[in-house]
Write a protein that holds these residues in place. Structure first.
Motif, PDB file in Angstrom:
ATOM      1  N   THR A 279      30.317  44.406  55.891  1.00 36.32           N
ATOM      2  CA  THR A 279      31.487  45.100  55.365  1.00 36.32           C
ATOM      3  C   THR A 279      31.101  46.374  54.627  1.00 36.32           C
ATOM      4  O   THR A 279      31.711  47.436  54.827  1.00 36.32           O
ATOM      5  CB  THR A 279      32.278  44.170  54.420  1.00 36.32           C
TER       6      THR A 279
ATOM      7  N   SER B 265      36.361  35.184  48.744  1.00 36.75           N
ATOM      8  CA  SER B 265      37.490  35.725  47.990  1.00 36.75           C
ATOM      9  C   SER B 265      37.013  36.641  46.870  1.00 36.75           C
ATOM     10  O   SER B 265      37.596  37.710  46.630  1.00 36.75           O
ATOM     11  CB  SER B 265      38.335  34.592  47.408  1.00 36.75           C
TER      12      SER B 265
ATOM     13  N   GLU C 204      35.936  39.809  48.382  1.00 33.62           N
ATOM     14  CA  GLU C 204      37.111  40.599  48.770  1.00 33.62           C
ATOM     15  C   GLU C 204      37.601  41.442  47.596  1.00 33.62           C
ATOM     16  O   GLU C 204      38.051  42.582  47.778  1.00 33.62           O
ATOM     17  CB  GLU C 204      38.230  39.672  49.251  1.00 33.62           C
TER      18      GLU C 204
ATOM     19  N   ALA D  35      37.812  45.446  47.644  1.00 33.26           N
ATOM     20  CA  ALA D  35      39.081  46.118  47.351  1.00 33.26           C
ATOM     21  C   ALA D  35      38.887  47.194  46.283  1.00 33.26           C
ATOM     22  O   ALA D  35      39.435  48.307  46.394  1.00 33.26           O
ATOM     23  CB  ALA D  35      40.124  45.094  46.898  1.00 33.26           C
TER      24      ALA D  35
END
Length: 285
Positions: A156, A249, A252, A256
Motif C-alpha cells: 500500500t 484496521s 487503515e 488514511a
C-alpha cells in the motif's frame, strides 16, 4: 437453489454471458436486497442495460423467466436475514454451537474492533503518519505470521511514496538496515510470543537515531518499551488469539492519515504508476 448455488451458477456461465448480462448478474449477487424489489425493467435501468438483457440472463442461468429467478433471490435474502437475527439471540447461539461457529468468530472480531475504537490515541497515530511522511527510507519488519500484515502495508505504501522496504518472514538482512539514519523510519509488528528479531531490529534502529513505530498488542510489550511511537491493537482483550482484522484496521487509519496529508504528492506518483501499468498491460480491468 440457494444464494450460494446461484453464485456458483453465475460463475459457471459467466464467461459466456454478454457484458450486459454480467452487469445484471453482479448486481443480483452484490445487492440482493435491492434486486428483490425491482422489475426486470427497473433492474436493467439501474445497471444501464435493457429489460430484454435481464430476461436473457435468467434464461442463460436455466430459469424459466425473470420472475422465477427473482423469487429465489427473494427467498434466499429473507432466509439470510432470519439467520442474522437468530445469531443475535444468545439462546439461539447455544442451541447449536457448531452451526454458529462463524457467527461467534465475527462477533469476537466486532468486539475487538470496538475495543480498538475506544483505545486509539489520535495524537500517536498522527505522529506515526508524520514519521512515515518525513522519512527518507521506510523499513517494515514483519516476521512470522506478522509478515502478512507487513506485506499489506508495504504494498500500500509503495503506491503512495518511494523508498519503502520489507523484511522477509524469517528475519532481516544486515545489508537491508545498515543504511538506516536519523531520517529513516522503521515500523515493526510484534505480537505474542514476541520474536527476538523484532527487539533486535527496534534496538538497532533506535541506536541509529531512526524513528521506530511499534504495532503491538500492549504499550509495554518488549518492542513497545523501546519504540518512538507504540500503537496497540486488541489490548486487554481476552480473545484467545490475535486478530489480524484489528491490525489491518489500525494500518487503515495510518494510511488514511497519510493520504490526507500527502494528497498532491500521492496524485503525482499514482499518475506515473498508471502509465507504467498501462504500458505493461498489468491489469484486466
Amino acid at each position: 437453489m440457494d444464494q450460494e448455488h446461484l453464485t456458483q451458477m453465475i460463475k459457471a456461465t459467466y464467461p459466456s454471458l454478454s457484458p450486459g448480462q454480467k452487469k445484471a448478474a453482479e448486481f443480483l449477487i452484490e445487492h440482493p436486497d435491492e434486486a428483490v424489489l425491482l422489475t426486470a425493467f427497473q433492474l436493467g435501468r439501474k445497471v444501464g442495460i435493457s429489460e430484454t438483457t435481464v430476461i436473457r440472463l435468467a434464461y442463460a442461468l436455466g430459469f424459466s423467466g425473470y420472475s422465477q429467478m427473482q423469487d429465489l433471490v427473494r427467498k434466499d435474502w429473507l432466509s439470510g436475514k432470519q439467520r442474522v437475527l437468530g445469531e443475535g439471540n444468545p439462546s439461539s447461539m447455544n442451541t447449536d454451537k457448531s452451526q454458529h461457529l462463524f457467527a461467534k468468530v465475527i462477533d469476537k472480531e466486532k468486539k475487538i474492533l470496538q475495543q480498538l475504537l475506544g483505545q486509539i490515541n489520535e495524537n500517536e497515530i498522527w505522529k506515526a503518519v508524520d514519521a512515515l511522511i518525513q522519512a527518507d527510507k521506510i523499513y517494515i519488519g514483519g516476521f512470522g505470521s506478522s509478515y502478512a500484515a507487513g506485506y499489506w502495508l508495504y504494498y500500500t505504501l509503495k503506491q503512495l511514496r518511494e523508498n519503502v522496504f520489507l523484511s522477509s518472514p524469517n528475519g532481516f538482512l544486515p545489508e537491508d538496515i545498515c543504511d538506516l539514519t536519523e531520517n529513516s523510519t522503521v515500523l515493526i509488528f510484534s505480537f505474542p510470543r514476541y520474536r527476538r528479531e523484532t527487539l533486535k531490529l527496534a534496538t538497532y534502529a533506535r541506536d541509529q537515531g531512526s524513528s521506530t513505530i511499534a504495532i503491538t498488542d500492549r504499550q509495554f510489550s518488549p518492542i513497545g518499551q523501546v519504540a518512538t511511537v507504540t500503537l496497540t491493537t486488541d489490548e486487554h482483550m481476552d480473545s484467545g488469539h490475535h486478530s489480524i482484522a484489528s491490525v489491518i484496521s489500525l494500518l487503515e487509519l495510518i494510511i488514511a492519515g497519510f493520504q490526507e496529508r500527502e494528497h498532491e504528492n500521492i496524485t503525482k506518483r499514482q499518475k506515473k504508476l498508471e502509465v507504467l501499468y498501462a504500458n505493461q498491460e498489468l491489469f484486466l480491468e
